[in-house]
Design a protein around this motif. Structure first.
Motif, PDB file in Angstrom:
ATOM      1  N   LEU A   1       1.077  -0.981  -0.055  1.00 43.46           N
ATOM      2  CA  LEU A   1       0.269   0.197   0.086  1.00 43.46           C
ATOM      3  C   LEU A   1       0.902   1.274   0.257  1.00 43.46           C
ATOM      4  O   LEU A   1       2.394   1.313   0.105  1.00 43.46           O
ATOM      5  N   THR A   2       0.238   2.064   0.179  1.00 46.79           N
ATOM      6  CA  THR A   2       0.557   3.663  -0.679  1.00 46.79           C
ATOM      7  C   THR A   2       0.538   4.599  -0.548  1.00 46.79           C
ATOM      8  O   THR A   2      -0.614   4.312  -0.665  1.00 46.79           O
ATOM      9  N   SER A   3       0.327   6.143  -0.113  1.00 42.52           N
ATOM     10  CA  SER A   3      -0.063   7.238  -0.408  1.00 42.52           C
ATOM     11  C   SER A   3      -0.349   7.994  -1.858  1.00 42.52           C
ATOM     12  O   SER A   3       0.684   8.204  -2.460  1.00 42.52           O
ATOM     13  N   GLY A   4      -1.459   8.008  -2.044  1.00 43.42           N
ATOM     14  CA  GLY A   4      -1.771   8.799  -3.449  1.00 43.42           C
ATOM     15  C   GLY A   4      -1.759   9.839  -3.805  1.00 43.42           C
ATOM     16  O   GLY A   4      -1.629  10.452  -2.301  1.00 43.42           O
ATOM     17  N   ALA A   5      -1.343  10.761  -4.624  1.00 44.32           N
ATOM     18  CA  ALA A   5      -1.035  12.203  -4.602  1.00 44.32           C
ATOM     19  C   ALA A   5      -2.839  12.660  -4.483  1.00 44.32           C
ATOM     20  O   ALA A   5      -2.799  14.097  -3.662  1.00 44.32           O
ATOM     21  N   ASP A   6      -4.248  11.470  -4.260  1.00 36.97           N
ATOM     22  CA  ASP A   6      -5.205  12.521  -4.073  1.00 36.97           C
ATOM     23  C   ASP A   6      -5.128  12.860  -2.419  1.00 36.97           C
ATOM     24  O   ASP A   6      -6.279  12.781  -2.387  1.00 36.97           O
TER      25      ASP A   6
END
Length: 447
Positions: free
Chosen positions: A227-232
């Motif tokens: 999992l990762t953090s998105g630009a949104d």
């Protein structure tokens, strides 16, 4: 052979000048691979520092390694028994941290290659994934398998080097810094209970752990992994098994799921590639690796596309974005690391032309002005090129596309505004000279 992770041409197009259609080759995303110096090293985790240095673990060789664009490979042995370095993260100041699954440690490595290890409290601790938060705290997940218990742990190493472990009633796997600054994790093996008291299908979860060690888990279908953090401002995660491939979870718990919309022959069922690791790319899209040997990209609207096809023997495991606009990835079985351009480029040879201005059409075409050859060009969404040749004396400087898809351009040499109609004719609107029109744009009122 080491155990499987997660436990377990540039092509040039020559265009013919003149008014007509020419087929273009669509851009390619250039990639290449680099063989790791130590044989059968099983490169696994990978990160890229802000200065462009690429660090990765050699799981079978018990080493961490660095690749410098100007200096090649450097390998640093870990001076302990059976370290088996795993996944990596960057700390607050860009320092490199990694897990050691073989001896239950987490560690960091300095720019000189010095490794400092931090043993975990449990006798059978098996750290998996690792991340850091803005305050310098290191968070990591621990497998429940070797503990013989029904829960797993999330560990924390504070900047003062104090280690704590917190139980989670689920099989935690991946972990990342969330868009809210907290540590978020993926979990496998959660089960729900239906209205009649019967167990629901196997559920996973995406969770958040606060500074006191209290977890909050949002159930999701299947078994999420990376999992990762998105630009949104949302969490994006990869699902190894289930009806969808990629999930998106907001920090408020709103869930969206995505699967590829691919044309398939009648009666053929799409085989999931089993997504594994996911990261936010240099282009702000999300990129993920798969167990079956491919790298995919998904944009924030949920449209996904296979970007690199690899064999299962050359599959990509971990993936990280670099400051050079590339994605870097490990290939454990092939004993390689690879790099893939996030953006694809193809150059259009305009044969002594002078492209000056660009405008986007309503149908995703791109219009441009060639000031040297006095032409207006249009590149279609599929790559076809049409060039509209103007008469002698024209000096076009800018172009805009109207709501009806026709183009308007400024003509500095003739004091006119030109209009290319739907039929391809050029109509001029004269402006009182000397006006020397320069730029032009579509207004919000459609004019």
């Amino acid at each position: 052979m080491a155990a499987r992770a997660w436990i377990g041409i540039w092509l040039a197009a020559v265009l013919v000048a003149g008014r007509g259609e020419a087929g273009l080759v669509l851009p390619v995303h250039a990639f290449d691979t680099l063989t790791v110096p130590t044989q059968s090293a099983y490169p696994l985790g990978i990160v890229v520092q802000p200065n462009g240095d690429v660090w990765f673990t050699e799981n079978s060789a018990g080493k961490v390694a660095r690749y410098r664009l100007a200096g090649g490979f450097e390998e640093f042995p870990i001076q302990s028994d059976f370290p088996q370095p795993g996944f990596m993260t960057l700390g607050r100041d860009g320092e490199v941290w990694f897990t050691e699954t073989g001896r239950g440690r987490i560690a960091n490595v300095s720019s000189e290659g010095t490794v400092v290890e931090y043993p975990l409290p449990g006798e059978f601790s098996t750290p998996i994934d690792i991340t850091s938060t803005a305050d310098g705290t290191i968070w990591f997940t621990e497998s429940p398998v070797s503990r013989g218990v029904e829960f797993s742990l999330i560990g924390r190493l504070t900047p003062s080097r104090v280690i704590s472990e917190f139980p989670v009633d689920a099989g935690v796997v991946g972990i990342t810094r969330g868009p809210d600054g907290a540590a978020w994790f993926s979990a496998r093996g959660l089960r729900g209970v239906g209205p009649a008291g019967l167990p629901l299908p196997r559920l996973g979860g995406i969770g958040r752990i606060d500074g006191s060690g209290k977890p909050t888990i949002y159930p999701v279908e299947g078994d999420p992994l990376g999992l990762t953090s998105g630009a949104d401002g949302a969490l994006w995660y990869a699902l190894s098994f289930g009806d969808y491939w990629i999930g998106r979870l907001t920090t408020d718990g709103e869930l969206s799921t995505f699967a590829p919309d691919l044309p398939l022959p009648a009666g053929v069922e799409m085989q999931p590639p089993q997504p594994e690791r996911i990261t936010r790319g240099p282009d702000d899209n999300l990129w993920f690796t798969t167990y079956r040997g491919s790298i995919w990209r998904i944009n924030q609207a949920g449209t996904m596309r296979e970007m690199l096809s690899l064999s299962e023997d050359e599959y990509a495991e971990d993936i990280a974005a670099g400051p050079d606009g590339r994605l870097w990835f490990t290939q454990p079985l092939a004993n390689q690391i690879g790099r893939l351009d996030a953006l694809g480029f193809a150059y259009l040879n305009l044969a002594q032309g002078g492209p000056l201005a660009l405008a986007r059409g309503t149908d995703d075409s791109v219009w441009f002005v060639d000031a040297v050859r006095a032409t207006i060009g249009r590149i279609g969404a599929a790559g076809g090129l049409v060039q509209y040749e103007l008469d002698e004396g024209y000096a076009p400087t800018a172009v805009a596309v109207g709501a009806d898809g026709t183009a308007w351009f400024t003509d500095n040499g003739r004091d006119t505004i030109g209009h290319i109609t739907a039929e391809g004719d050029v109509v001029n609107v004269t402006i009182q000279p000397p006006s020397n029109p320069q730029d032009i744009v579509l207004g919000p009122d459609g004019n």
